[in-house]
Design a protein around this motif. Structure first.
Motif, short mmCIF file in Angstrom:
data_model
loop_
_atom_site.label_atom_id
_atom_site.label_comp_id
_atom_site.label_asym_id
_atom_site.label_seq_id
_atom_site.Cartn_x
_atom_site.Cartn_y
_atom_site.Cartn_z
N ASN A 40 0.81 -1.22 0.00
CA ASN A 40 0.00 0.00 0.00
C ASN A 40 0.84 1.27 0.00
O ASN A 40 0.39 2.33 -0.46
N ASP A 41 2.07 1.19 0.53
CA ASP A 41 2.93 2.38 0.58
C ASP A 41 3.73 2.58 -0.72
O ASP A 41 4.57 3.47 -0.80
N THR A 43 5.87 0.46 -2.05
CA THR A 43 7.09 -0.35 -2.12
C THR A 43 6.74 -1.76 -2.58
O THR A 43 5.57 -2.15 -2.65
#
Length: 216
Positions: A40-41, A43
């Motif tokens: 979700n970030d 990465t």
């Protein structure tokens, strides 16, 4: 349900900075990618199967700016877990799977030159859309397309790249025909391994196939 198998090859290096480090590393050779996920970030986490000096490869990856975390295990053959900051190309590739209604079949087979052999599953229109969305920084070569047979494909996907290479050579040479038309030595000459190593790979393949049949 349909599938398409394509080879995605970067114009240089690998499909992300950490992958480029593995491609250039004298310590290891990439085999397959068992898992790859976009978090979700933004990465990406990946699980590689490699051949070679796993500890040395881990140390090399720790010096790569894009690597957030790395860990490895195994001697001669092993696994490396990678958590990375993606570049634009690798992020675009991951977003293709998220944005289109296709399934990415794992493991992904690593190819020479930093590429990956990838099989995606969906309907024809969605598969075509996904292939069309591949960014300009990589080339795409279509290797096969057809109806998807999940049990056979799943079993084949559990084999390592080397096991698949040996098995395909054995079938092409007539090793499994009656009467048998090829020996371990014939297959070894085709794939550049010793006859003993060919025999070991075929026993592992046969054991996996037979086990899957017995346990049904």
């Amino acid at each position: 349900m349909r599938y398409a198998t394509v080879v995605i090859t970067p114009r240089e290096g690998g499909l992300n900075p950490a992958d480029s480090a593995l491609v250039a590393s004298p310590a290891v050779e990439r085999d397959v990618v068992h898992q790859v996920n976009l978090l979700n970030d933004g990465t990406i986490v990946m699980l590689y199967a490699l051949r070679g000096n796993i500890d040395e490869a881990v140390q090399e990856l720790r010096g790569c700016d894009s690597v957030i975390a790395v860990d490895g295990s195994g001697e001669g053959e092993g696994l490396i877990y990678l958590h990375i900051e993606p570049d634009e190309t690798s992020l675009q590739l991951m977003e293709i799977i998220q944005d289109n209604e296709v399934v990415l079949q794992t493991p992904l087979e690593c190819t020479r030159g930093g590429g990956l052999r990838v099989t995606i599953v969906g309907d024809d229109a969605t598969i075509q859309r996904a292939v069309d969305d591949v960014p300009d920084g990589v080339t795409v070569s279509l290797e096969g397309i057809g109806d998807y047979h999940p049990e056979a494909d799943k079993l084949y996907g559990t084999l390592t790249a080397r096991q698949r290479e040996v098995l395909e050579a054995a079938v092409e040479k007539g090793y499994y025909e009656v009467p048998r038309r090829a020996t371990h030595e014939d297959i070894a000459n085709e794939v550049g391994l010793s006859a003993g190593t060919v025999g070991e790979h075929l026993r592992k393949v046969e054991g996996r196939v037979l086990s899957s049949l017995v346990t049904r």
